[in-house]
Write an enzyme that holds these catalytic residues in place. Structure first.
Site, PDB file in Angstrom:
ATOM      1  N   ASN A   1     -59.266  23.438   9.744  1.00 42.74           N
ATOM      2  CA  ASN A   1     -59.819  23.609  11.089  1.00 42.74           C
ATOM      3  C   ASN A   1     -61.125  24.374  11.048  1.00 42.74           C
ATOM      4  O   ASN A   1     -61.159  25.508  10.593  1.00 42.74           O
ATOM      5  CB  ASN A   1     -58.818  24.360  11.973  1.00 42.74           C
ATOM      6  CG  ASN A   1     -59.139  24.241  13.442  1.00 42.74           C
ATOM      7  OD1 ASN A   1     -59.223  23.143  13.972  1.00 42.74           O
ATOM      8  ND2 ASN A   1     -59.313  25.365  14.109  1.00 42.74           N
TER       9      ASN A   1
ATOM     10  N   ASN B   1     -60.886  29.689  12.958  1.00 40.40           N
ATOM     11  CA  ASN B   1     -61.905  29.137  13.837  1.00 40.40           C
ATOM     12  C   ASN B   1     -63.221  29.891  13.666  1.00 40.40           C
ATOM     13  O   ASN B   1     -63.314  30.872  12.927  1.00 40.40           O
ATOM     14  CB  ASN B   1     -61.448  29.212  15.297  1.00 40.40           C
ATOM     15  CG  ASN B   1     -61.102  27.849  15.857  1.00 40.40           C
ATOM     16  OD1 ASN B   1     -61.852  26.891  15.682  1.00 40.40           O
ATOM     17  ND2 ASN B   1     -59.964  27.745  16.519  1.00 40.40           N
TER      18      ASN B   1
ATOM     19  N   ASP C   1     -62.777  30.351  20.098  1.00 42.69           N
ATOM     20  CA  ASP C   1     -62.651  29.115  19.321  1.00 42.69           C
ATOM     21  C   ASP C   1     -63.910  28.957  18.471  1.00 42.69           C
ATOM     22  O   ASP C   1     -64.221  29.827  17.676  1.00 42.69           O
ATOM     23  CB  ASP C   1     -62.430  27.952  20.287  1.00 42.69           C
ATOM     24  CG  ASP C   1     -61.730  26.756  19.651  1.00 42.69           C
ATOM     25  OD1 ASP C   1     -61.997  26.478  18.474  1.00 42.69           O
ATOM     26  OD2 ASP C   1     -60.931  26.085  20.333  1.00 42.69           O
TER      27      ASP C   1
END
Length: 257
Positions: free
Chosen positions: A55, A108, A160
């Site tokens: 991610n 993130n 994020d």
């Protein structure tokens, strides 16, 4: 999606728990479809239960790729995030893939200071931006500390994706908060905020010919179609007139792919 230096049409992408090479066909057609069977796998995260998913990723100025992982267990009635077993990894230009940080919930938001001496990072579940000293020669991080705590400052949403402007300030997408916050990492203060109709803001990046346009992405996750349509979820927003530019157009991976 990270371009590969000096290798036109090649990009590094995440596919599940793997970093893969996507070779974009050289074609003049407007729409191109590439099958996952065409992907070349460079590295995969260590196997465990539940499996990890790659991610978010960025390259430092030396072209080393930094990325992280998260772990989700699928349940009969949904899913749950398994906390504390994700990592942050570094893919060196010689192809070595090694963990640099463990105990991660949801990796993130990676960014660097303008002088490349600070590494900024979001573990989304911690609701804060953390900073590390960055050794550019070795590509290592140390001395972790809190740069800005959103929950402690009463700001809704979880950090994020993230980017840096030419003044060294951070722009942080707030998932669940419908905002992009502008944070001065030197003073630990929020100095600006952009509001969006979409609640789930996922990332942001400066672009355009002069790097003076902020592109902001949003997600539909956990929303039904009616909710998504009503709030513009899933759209990419273009923000102009900010009076600030991005720090760079992004760095390509400098290794072979």
């Amino acid at each position: 999606m990270i371009p590969v230096q000096s290798q036109p049409n090649k990009y590094l992408i995440a596919y599940g728990g793997s970093i893969c090479v996507l070779e974009w066909p050289a074609t003049g057609e407007e729409v191109v479809h590439v099958s996952v069977t065409d992907l070349k796998t460079l590295h995969s995260v260590p196997a465990h239960d539940p499996p990890a998913t790659i991610n978010d990723a960025k390259c430092d100025v030396r072209g080393r790729l930094w990325t992280g992982s998260l772990c989700v267990r699928v349940l009969p009635d949904g899913w749950e995030m398994v906390q504390g077993i994700g990592h942050v990894f570094r893919l060196d230009t010689d192809g070595q893939f090694t963990p640099q940080l463990d105990g991660v919930d949801l990796s993130n938001g990676i960014a660097w200071s303008l002088d490349n001496k600070q590494f900024y990072y979001n573990d989304t579940n911690l609701y804060r931006v953390d900073g590390f000293d960055y050794d550019l020669e070795k590509g290592t991080i140390s001395n972790r500390r809190v740069v800005f705590d959103f929950k402690a400052n009463g700001i809704e949403g979880a950090p994020d994706g993230m980017c840096t402007d030419a003044n060294g300030n951070l722009w942080v997408a707030l998932y669940g908060g419908g905002k992009v916050a502008q944070v001065n990492p030197h003073t630990g203060e929020q100095i600006g905020c952009l509001d969006f109709p979409s609640k789930n803001i996922t990332s942001c990046a400066f672009g355009g010919a002069n790097l003076d346009v902020l592109y902001v992405t949003s997600g539909k996750f956990q929303l039904n179609e009616e909710e998504a349509e009503a709030t513009g979820a899933g759209l990419t927003y273009k923000v102009t007139g900010l009076g600030v530019r991005g720090s760079s157009a992004g760095i390509a991976y400098a290794g072979k792919a």
